[in-house]
Design a protein around this motif. Structure first.
Motif, short mmCIF file in Angstrom:
data_model
loop_
_atom_site.label_atom_id
_atom_site.label_comp_id
_atom_site.label_asym_id
_atom_site.label_seq_id
_atom_site.Cartn_x
_atom_site.Cartn_y
_atom_site.Cartn_z
N SER A 78 -0.40 -5.65 11.79
CA SER A 78 0.81 -6.26 11.24
C SER A 78 0.71 -7.78 11.28
O SER A 78 1.07 -8.46 10.32
N GLN A 79 0.22 -8.30 12.39
CA GLN A 79 0.16 -9.75 12.52
C GLN A 79 -0.78 -10.35 11.48
O GLN A 79 -0.47 -11.40 10.90
N ALA A 80 -1.88 -9.66 11.20
CA ALA A 80 -2.79 -10.19 10.20
C ALA A 80 -2.12 -10.23 8.84
O ALA A 80 -2.18 -11.24 8.11
N ARG A 81 -1.44 -9.16 8.52
CA ARG A 81 -0.76 -9.10 7.23
C ARG A 81 0.33 -10.16 7.15
O ARG A 81 0.49 -10.87 6.16
N LEU A 82 1.13 -10.29 8.22
CA LEU A 82 2.22 -11.25 8.22
C LEU A 82 1.71 -12.68 8.22
O LEU A 82 2.34 -13.58 7.66
N TYR A 83 0.58 -12.90 8.88
CA TYR A 83 0.02 -14.25 8.89
C TYR A 83 -0.31 -14.68 7.48
O TYR A 83 -0.05 -15.82 7.07
N ALA A 84 -0.91 -13.77 6.72
CA ALA A 84 -1.24 -14.12 5.33
C ALA A 84 0.03 -14.44 4.55
O ALA A 84 0.10 -15.42 3.81
N LEU A 85 1.06 -13.64 4.74
CA LEU A 85 2.32 -13.87 4.04
C LEU A 85 2.92 -15.21 4.45
O LEU A 85 3.36 -16.01 3.62
N ALA A 91 3.07 -22.83 2.97
CA ALA A 91 2.45 -23.77 2.03
C ALA A 91 3.40 -24.08 0.88
O ALA A 91 3.47 -25.20 0.40
N ASN A 92 4.13 -23.06 0.44
CA ASN A 92 5.06 -23.27 -0.65
C ASN A 92 6.43 -23.72 -0.17
O ASN A 92 7.33 -23.91 -0.98
N ALA A 93 6.60 -23.84 1.13
CA ALA A 93 7.90 -24.17 1.73
C ALA A 93 8.97 -23.19 1.32
O ALA A 93 10.14 -23.55 1.13
N THR A 94 8.58 -21.92 1.17
CA THR A 94 9.57 -20.92 0.80
C THR A 94 9.93 -20.01 1.97
O THR A 94 10.65 -19.04 1.79
N ALA A 95 9.40 -20.30 3.13
CA ALA A 95 9.80 -19.48 4.28
C ALA A 95 11.27 -19.73 4.54
O ALA A 95 11.75 -20.86 4.49
N LEU A 120 0.97 -16.76 16.77
CA LEU A 120 1.77 -15.54 16.70
C LEU A 120 2.79 -15.71 15.58
O LEU A 120 3.48 -16.70 15.52
N VAL A 121 2.88 -14.73 14.73
CA VAL A 121 3.85 -14.79 13.65
C VAL A 121 5.16 -14.21 14.18
O VAL A 121 5.22 -13.08 14.65
N VAL A 122 6.23 -15.01 14.08
CA VAL A 122 7.55 -14.58 14.52
C VAL A 122 8.29 -14.03 13.33
O VAL A 122 8.36 -14.68 12.28
N VAL A 123 8.84 -12.82 13.49
CA VAL A 123 9.60 -12.23 12.40
C VAL A 123 11.09 -12.33 12.72
O VAL A 123 11.49 -12.63 13.85
N GLU A 124 11.90 -12.08 11.75
CA GLU A 124 13.35 -12.12 11.92
C GLU A 124 13.83 -10.77 12.42
O GLU A 124 13.44 -9.74 11.90
N GLY A 125 14.64 -10.78 13.43
CA GLY A 125 15.19 -9.52 13.93
C GLY A 125 14.59 -9.18 15.28
O GLY A 125 13.41 -9.45 15.53
N THR A 126 15.38 -8.59 16.15
CA THR A 126 14.90 -8.26 17.49
C THR A 126 15.11 -6.79 17.81
O THR A 126 15.20 -6.39 18.94
#
Lengths: 320, 890
Positions: A78-85, A91-95, A120-126
């Motif tokens: 998951s982290q690899a996939r999310l890192y790419a996203l 880069a696009n400042a769309t996060a 570490l990629v932090v996602v929204e939601g706990t």
């Protein structure tokens, strides 16, 4: 194990195709072992009992194996996939930086060398489910770098255990967070456990709190029992403004150390699937053939077992 | 003295000094008035000798000069001035400057202090006049107009062309040559606008060439009566409404009062160059024009325009003879609420709702945002029903309301009394001789008649609409009205705005209160149900039997036929037929707009067809009514009525049992205006209603009980509704802080930050409202605790509802209510006790919390349990296998 024994017997019985499998009979004791008193094969009822107990034990072992080993693999993926996203989004400042963010969206990158946390990629939601992807940001708090106290939860045992070394952070260590609003450096101010004093910082500054679970003694490392908090404050930059539209309350399942009770239904579903698959497996072994059944059945079985174990771990506290 | 004692003494003296200074500064804020007396005279210089024409002692009083807010009206009154002649109706209009011997009052930027640098000093160039004509004079035919002969003017000011930029702007070339005297205007940002007779050389953005705009200027040419006395209201403008003048606390302004006595003339011009001296053959003519004493008798109305004598008119206020007689009053402004927007603070705490408390939150907000330990308070003005809906579905966290919600709040909520105020029926009505009426009496039935479009308003409508054919044309013609208000305009006087009460188009608790008051009156209710009034007037059939009270007044009439809808009548309506009576009613969206309209006498009825016949034709408002012939009524909040000095009508409370129904006077009926005593009496009448969770005014008791006779029926209690469950703790603490402030310090009357402006009755024990204040304190505690507590309005007991129903169970997960409290800092919802100590009402002590133990419960033991289970089961299986095998004899 008794399963294999009985299976071997059955296999021996059905090697010759076309023949009806002979009923289990007591083999005559070879004369060389005539003198030793030994037990025969268990009765049918006992076999079933053995089978059931063995299955349950196997499931339990599988659960432990899954949560301690397999979940890390899942989290790495998951982290690899999310890192790419996230890389593309940054880069696009769309996060996303405000408003309503869908749970599971990657929002920030977290680094803390002192605690062995890199990229570490932090996602929204706990929620339990969200924390399976990596550290999660509590939805009713501002994003890291914005004014207020931003809370990030992370697991410490399973699913990659990103926060397992959180306790190694010392006062003065740096935590770097990168969001769409920029790169922020937070300085650790204190580590708190239950009963420790917690001064409330002013709302003008940007603060970060990392939450995970920990324990000591024999439970250390695999059975945490309480939550610990690391407070850090922003240094070297001004806090960013907080865009409006943030939720003001979160679900009960997103609180620290809360389980996701809604996974019960899913758990029952997967349990049913497991039963179906096992029954089909057993039936196919007889009708189809052992090799075929094993080749087809094992991946299916592992998949269902994995899903059932995942769902079961969702019921457990989300910080484990 | 020992050292310790000395130090204590020093400390005591220092603190006493500080306390003294603090009290002095705060004490000086309350409405400081200003008075001054001076001797003014008009003295000509003829042949080197003084000729005194007139000497007077002028005394002026201004009632408030500090803590002024934008558009606020202050009162200027004087005595000892020359009576005014050539009177006009509107002393703010450009024609008012042409009056003879007015008292010119204007707002100027700067202070009148010679030692200040030029940029901070006031002069005619920094004084505000609305139109170009008030600051430019041109004389094309006569070379020696009176202002060239002003004995006190500087030689430079007596030249033929003064203030004309060179080269002349192209637009001014058409003016030709001739004598020109222009006063440029220096705007706050430094730009200089030369002006010119028609504004040809450029005027300030806020100025106009000719008056036509709806909002008049605040430059007043006030009238003095035959005894030399006069008074007028003056509208203060700050940078908010006049950016060119730009008055604020950082750009100080003054009020300049110039009693016009006429020019003191110097026809000989002995010390001037040859060109500026009138030649011998013109000298006498020029002097006679300069020394003229007026074409009109004092007190005479201006008939034909432009025949006034220039030398005694208000147009020459800038000429040194008049200018040197000025009285300057420094003005100090209240801190604008915009100061909070300028602060780079964290997210503000929002409270949505009632416009009734806008004036109060305007003064309260700076108190909160300027204190670094407090927070930014933002009041978002919406209608109260809308705010309650938003609170109901959780979009907002707090709402100002003035009536309980229609459906009770789902979450436990407290409705804490915040301010006692109300609505006023304000009016601008001039009597038969053109003077404004000061009091007006209205009954609920009259209000019902105005609101239900039962007056036709226009004769053409009355003649073609059968239902209204027998009704009076408008309020002024209604015998019920004229019986109660004998001074009102005589019948025969009619305008469509007199047929309606200007009200709100949006949902509002003000409409709820007004319609409740109307509904509780049996005469009004019977009339609404169809019974004719004693003079035969019936309700508009579209409104017959209307169910009251309502939150939004409906416009139900649909009459749209007759001569009015033909091209001869109103071309806009002919092209696009819209029912005429709702157009006359023309409600607006906000109370603030209503207050603006009432302040300037703007009739909003949209019945004038502008650009009639062209492709751009459209309906427009009637506009400003002429002073002297005004008749409009509107609903405003009490705070706005106080701030803009609007007159409020007295409303009926009690009818004696024996009073006649077809009455000819106000005898036997009690009418109560809004004032402190009547608000106090109404406050005592409020009754707690447990299921609504707040207090309600029983309108029927106002009529029947003795206490209600003196109570003002328009009183409304504004409360703050805040949920006591589900808010983030930081916000909950802030709302609690606000409520505690409201219950105590915020009820201090005054104009300073954190004080209560006029229009609100302080919620104190001396006004009989200690219960309200106490309830608000308890509510604040419940909000801070966020435990689902509610405070009973009858017993004032706080009851906490049990925990929040989100406990999960089974599968080893801990119930969310107990374990997941965390600390306040991480703010995980509001569920469960948070137990942080030391976070009471003192917001200056940073609260220290205690990290709660967030346990994982049995779920944390999942792995060891599973492993243990596996071992046990394996052993069990093994054991079953081992011992389950039947013994086989070898």
């Amino acid at each position: 194990m008794s399963i294999r024994t009985s299976e071997r017997e059955e296999r021996t019985q059905s090697v010759a195709p076309g023949h009806d499998p002979a009923p289990i009979v007591e083999e005559p004791v070879p004369s060389s072992k005539k003198r030793r008193r030994h037990r025969g094969h268990p009765s049918r009822g006992a076999s079933i009992a053995i089978a059931v107990l063995a299955v349950l034990a196997g499931l339990a072992v599988w659960f432990v194996f899954h949560s301690l080993v397999l979940t890390s693999l899942q989290e790495h993926g998951s982290q690899a996939r999310l890192y790419a996203l996230l890389r593309e989004d940054l880069a696009n400042a769309t996060a996303p930086v405000g408003g309503t963010i869908v749970s599971g969206t990657p929002i920030a990158l977290l680094d803390a060398d002192a605690a062995g946390m890199h990229d570490l990629v932090v996602v929204e939601g706990t929620d339990s489910k969200d924390l399976m992807l990596g550290p999660g940001h509590q939805r009713d708090t501002p994003l890291p770098g914005q004014q207020g106290i931003s809370v990030i939860d992370g697991r410490s045992v399973t699913y990659g255990a990103p926060f397992r070394s959180l306790e190694q952070l010392a006062v003065g260590d740096e935590i770097h967070v990168t969001t769409s609003q920029g790169e922020f450096t937070f300085r650790v101010e204190r580590l708190r456990g239950p009963g420790d004093p917690a001064p409330i910082p002013s709302e003008d500054s940007a603060n970060l709190t990392l939450v995970t679970s920990a324990s000591s003694g024999w439970r250390g490392g695999w059975a945490p029992d309480h939550a610990i908090f690391v407070d850090a404050s922003l240094t070297g930059a001004d806090p960013q403004p907080t865009p409006p539209g943030r939720p003001t309350t979160i679900e009960a399942s997103e609180q620290p150390m809360a389980g996701d009770a809604s996974a019960r239904i899913l758990g029952i579903f997967w349990f049913q699937q497991l039963v179906i698959v096992v029954v089909a497996f057993v039936w196919a072994r007889r009708r189809w053939g052992p090799w075929q059944t094993w080749i087809v059945g094992v991946p299916l079985l592992i998949a269902v077992l994995w899903a059932a174990a995942s769902t079961f771990s969702r019921l457990l506290p989300n910080l484990i | 003295m020992s050292r310790i004692r000395r130090r204590l003494l020093v400390a005591a003296l220092a603190s006493a000094a500080v306390a003294l200074v603090l009290s002095a500064t705060t004490g000086a804020t309350a409405g400081s008035s200003f008075s001054k007396t001076e001797t003014i005279s008009r003295t000509h210089l003829v042949d080197g000798a003084d000729q005194v024409v007139d000497t007077r002692t002028f005394h002026v009083t201004v009632d408030q000069t500090t803590q002024l807010r934008d558009r606020q009206e202050i009162n200027v009154s004087w005595s000892g001035a020359h009576p005014t002649g050539g009177l006009v109706g509107d002393t703010n209009s450009q024609f008012a400057a042409q009056q003879e011997y007015p008292v010119a009052i204007m707002e100027c930027r700067g202070l009148d202090n010679g030692s200040l640098p030029a940029s901070k000093r006031l002069s005619p160039e920094t004084c505000w006049t609305h139109t170009a004509a008030e600051r430019a004079q041109s004389s094309l035919s006569f070379q020696w107009p009176s202002y060239r002969l002003d004995r006190y003017a500087t030689p430079a000011d007596r030249r033929a062309r003064v203030g004309v930029p060179s080269p002349l702007p192209p637009a001014c070339l058409s003016l030709g040559s001739g004598v020109q005297h222009w006063i440029p205007f220096k705007a706050a940002d430094g730009s200089v606008y030369a002006g010119g007779a028609d504004g040809c050389a450029g005027i300030a953005p806020d100025a106009v060439t000719y008056e036509g705009s709806l909002q008049p200027s605040n430059t007043t040419y006030a009238q003095t009566d035959l005894q030399g006395k006069g008074s007028t209201k003056f509208v203060i403008s700050t940078a908010d409404s006049n950016a060119s003048l730009g008055c604020s606390n950082t750009a100080p302004c003054s009020l300049v009062i110039i009693p016009i006595m006429g020019l003191s003339c110097d026809p000989d011009a002995a010390n001037l160059p040859e060109d500026d001296r009138p030649p011998a053959d013109v000298r006498d003519l020029a002097f006679s024009r300069c020394a003229a004493t007026g074409q009109f008798q004092p007190g005479e109305f201006a008939g034909a325009p432009n025949i006034e004598d220039l030398s005694v008119s208000g147009l020459l206020w800038w000429s040194e003879s008049n200018w040197r007689n000025r009285i300057t009053v420094p003005l100090r402004f209240a801190q604008s609420a915009n100061i909070c927007d300028a602060r780079k603070d964290s997210a503000p705490v929002y409270v949505y709702g009632s416009e009734l408390v806008t004036a109060a939150t305007l003064q309260w907000a700076p108190r909160f945002c300027l204190d670094p330990k407090l927070f930014k308070l933002a009041h978002v003005q919406t209608g109260e029903p809308q705010a309650k809906n938003l609170l109901q579905n959780g979009t907002i966290e707090a709402a100002f309301e003035a009536a309980p919600p229609q459906t009770p709040f789902q979450r436990p909520t407290v409705q804490a009394p915040t301010a006692l105020t109300g609505f006023a029926i304000t009016f601008q009505v001039d009597d038969g001789s053109g003077h404004p009426l000061q009091t007006l009496r209205l009954t609920p039935r009259l209000l019902a008649k105005l609101l239900t479009e039962s007056y036709a308003g226009l004769t053409v409508v009355q003649s073609t609409y059968p239902a209204l054919a027998n009704n009076p044309l408008d309020l002024a013609q209604d015998p019920e009205f004229t019986a109660l208000n004998p001074g009102a305009p005589a019948p025969g006087y009619n305008t469509p705005p007199a047929a309606t009460l200007y009200s709100l188009s949006s949902d509002s608790d003000v409409i709820w209160a007004l319609s409740s008051y109307i509904n509780a009156d049996p005469d009004a209710r019977a009339w609404l149900d169809g019974k004719p009034d004693p003079w035969g007037m019936v309700v508009n059939p579209a409104y017959k039997g209307i169910e009251l009270p309502v939150v939004s007044w409906p416009l139900l009439d649909d009459f749209a036929e007759g001569w009015l809808y033909t091209n001869d009548g109103n071309m806009c309506l002919a092209q696009d037929p819209t029912p005429i009576l709702p157009l006359i009613a023309a409600p607006v969206a906000t109370l603030a707009q209503l207050a603006l309209n009432m302040q300037f006498g703007v009739a909003n009825s949209q019945i004038v067809c502008k650009d009639s016949g062209s492709i751009t034709q459209k309906l427009a408002a009637v506009g400003r009514e002429n002073p002297g012939q005004r008749f409009i009524l509107g609903i405003t909040s009490l705070a706005d009525a106080e701030r803009y000095r609007l007159d409020a009508a007295s409303l009926l409370t009690h009818t004696d049992p024996g009073a006649a129904s077809k009455f000819t006077s106000a005898a036997g009926r009690t009418f109560v205006p809004p004032e402190d005593a009547s608000l106090r009496a109404a406050a005592r009448m409020f009754q707690p209603v447990e299921q609504d969770g707040t207090w309600v005014l029983p309108y029927d008791k106002l009529r029947s009980s003795a206490d209600g006779t003196g109570a003002y029926p328009g009183t409304m209690l504004v409360s703050t509704a805040v949920p006591t469950q589900g808010l983030p703790m930081t916000d909950a603490k802030r709302y609690a802080e606000f409520l505690r402030f409201v219950a105590g310090e915020g009820q201090q009357p005054g104009f300073g930050n954190g004080q209560l402006p006029p229009g609100y009755l302080p919620m104190t024990a001396s006004n009989g409202m200690s219960t309200f204040a106490h309830y608000t304190q308890l509510a604040a505690d419940a909000v801070a605790a966020q435990q689902g507590g509610t405070v009973s309005v009858t017993t004032l007991n706080t009851t906490t509802s049990p925990s929040n129903g989100d406990g999960t169970d089974g599968s080893g997960t801990p119930p969310a209510g107990t374990g997941s409290g965390g600390t306040d800092t991480t703010g995980p919802g509001g569920s469960g006790p948070t137990g942080t100590g030391g976070s009471g009402p003192d917001a200056d002590v940073p609260a220290i919390g205690e990290t709660l133990s967030v346990g994982s419960g049995p779920g944390g033991l999942a792995a060891p349990l599973a492993l243990g289970l596996a071992v046990i089961l394996a052993l069990a299986a093994g054991g079953t296998w081992f011992f389950g095998r039947p013994k086989v004899a070898a």
